[in-house]
Design an enzyme around this catalytic site. Structure first.
Site, PDB file in Angstrom:
ATOM      1  N   LYS A 136       0.830  -1.205   0.000  1.00 33.35           N
ATOM      2  CA  LYS A 136       0.000   0.000   0.000  1.00 33.35           C
ATOM      3  C   LYS A 136       0.861   1.251   0.000  1.00 33.35           C
ATOM      4  CE  LYS A 136      -1.514   2.303   3.374  1.00 33.35           C
ATOM      5  NZ  LYS A 136      -2.070   2.791   4.641  1.00 33.35           N
ATOM      6  N   ASP A 154      -6.439   0.833   1.055  1.00 37.11           N
ATOM      7  CA  ASP A 154      -6.482   0.821   2.509  1.00 37.11           C
ATOM      8  C   ASP A 154      -7.880   0.398   2.949  1.00 37.11           C
ATOM      9  OD1 ASP A 154      -8.092   2.985   1.946  1.00 37.11           O
ATOM     10  OD2 ASP A 154      -6.981   4.420   3.175  1.00 37.11           O
TER      11      ASP A 154
END
Length: 228
Positions: A136, A154
Site C-alpha cells: 500500500k 487501505d
C-alpha cells in the site's frame, strides 16, 4: 505479460456495476474534486515515504502533527540518520506503534542511502524492500510522488469498492486488481484519492452517509442510511 494479466483478471470477483456506471461514479467524484491529493504533508519523495509509513494505524492529521517539526530538521535520509532513532522517536511518540516506526524510519533511511544512492526508488519491488514499507505504501509513493497509475488499497478503499459493488474482492490485492481493471484510463491517476476520500468522509465504516452521497443512486449498498 498481457495474457497473464488477462488470466488473473478472469478469476477476480465480477463487479456488480457495469462500466458505464463505474465511469459515472468517477465522473462525479472528479467533478467534486478535480485535483485530489494526499492529505499527508510532505516536501519530496523521501518525506512522503516516511509520512505514509508512519500513517499505518494512525490518522493523517496525527502524522502531520508529528512530522511537522521532524521534517524541518530532517527532510532527507542523511539528515534523518544524523538525528538518530531516539530523536525520531521523541518526535513521533504521539502516533501508534511509534517505537517500531522510529526504528523503521532509521532503517529505511540507511537503505535508501546504501542501496539506492540516496534516492527513493520508483518501482514497487524496490520500494517494498524498505523497512516499514508494504504494498500500500509503495503504491501511494508511486502514484503521488512519481505519477504512476497505481491503486493503494487501505480500509477506506476496500470498504467503498465492496460496498458499491464497483470492484469487489476478499482481500486488498483482489480489490486493487479489480479497481485497476474497471477504472477508465482517464481517471486512473486520481482514482486512489477519490475512492479513499469518499470512504473517509462519506462512505464511513459504521453508518455511511448515504443521504449526502453523490453516488448513492449507483451504489449497491442496502439498506441506504436515511437522512437524520
Amino acid at each position: 505479460m498481457r495474457v497473464k494479466k488477462e488470466r488473473l483478471y478472469n478469476i477476480l470477483p465480477r463487479p456488480k456495476l457495469n462500466r458505464a456506471q463505474i465511469a459515472e461514479i468517477y465522473q462525479r467524484l472528479h467533478r467534486d474534486n478535480p485535483n485530489p491529493r494526499t492529505e499527508l504533508n510532505y516536501s519530496n519523495p523521501y518525506t512522503l515515504v516516511v509520512a505514509v509509513a508512519l500513517s499505518a494505524q494512525a490518522t493523517d492529521v496525527g502524522v502531520n502533527r508529528a512530522t511537522r517539526a521532524l521534517f524541518e530538521k530532517a527532510d532527507n535520509p542523511q539528515a534523518m540518520l544524523e538525528l538518530g532513532e531516539d530523536v525520531v522517536r521523541d518526535h513521533i511518540k504521539t502516533i501508534g506503534l511509534y517505537r517500531n516506526k522510529a526504528k523503521n524510519v532509521i532503517k529505511l533511511s540507511r537503505m535508501i542511502l546504501d542501496a539506492f544512492g540516496g534516492e527513493v526508488p520508483q518501482n514497487r519491488d524496490d520500494l517494498i524492500k524498505l523497512p516499514g514499507v508494504g504494498r500500500k505504501t509503495a503504491n501511494v509513493v508511486m502514484n503521488e510522488a512519481f505519477g504512476q497509475p497505481t491503486m493503494a488499497v487501505d480500509t477506506h478503499i476496500f470498504r467503498v469498492a465492496n460496498r458499491t459493488g464497483m470492484a469487489p474482492g476478499k482481500d486488498v490485492v483482489e480489490v486493487e486488481l479489480n479497481l485497476l481493471r474497471v477504472t477508465p484510463d482517464e481517471f486512473l491517476m486520481g482514482a486512489h484519492h477519490w475512492v479513499l476520500l469518499h470512504g473517509r468522509y462519506t462512505c464511513v465504516a459504521r453508518t455511511p452517509k448515504c443521504y449526502d452521497c453523490k453516488i448513492a443512486d449507483l451504489c449497491q449498498f442496502r439498506p441506504k442510511t436515511p437522512d437524520p
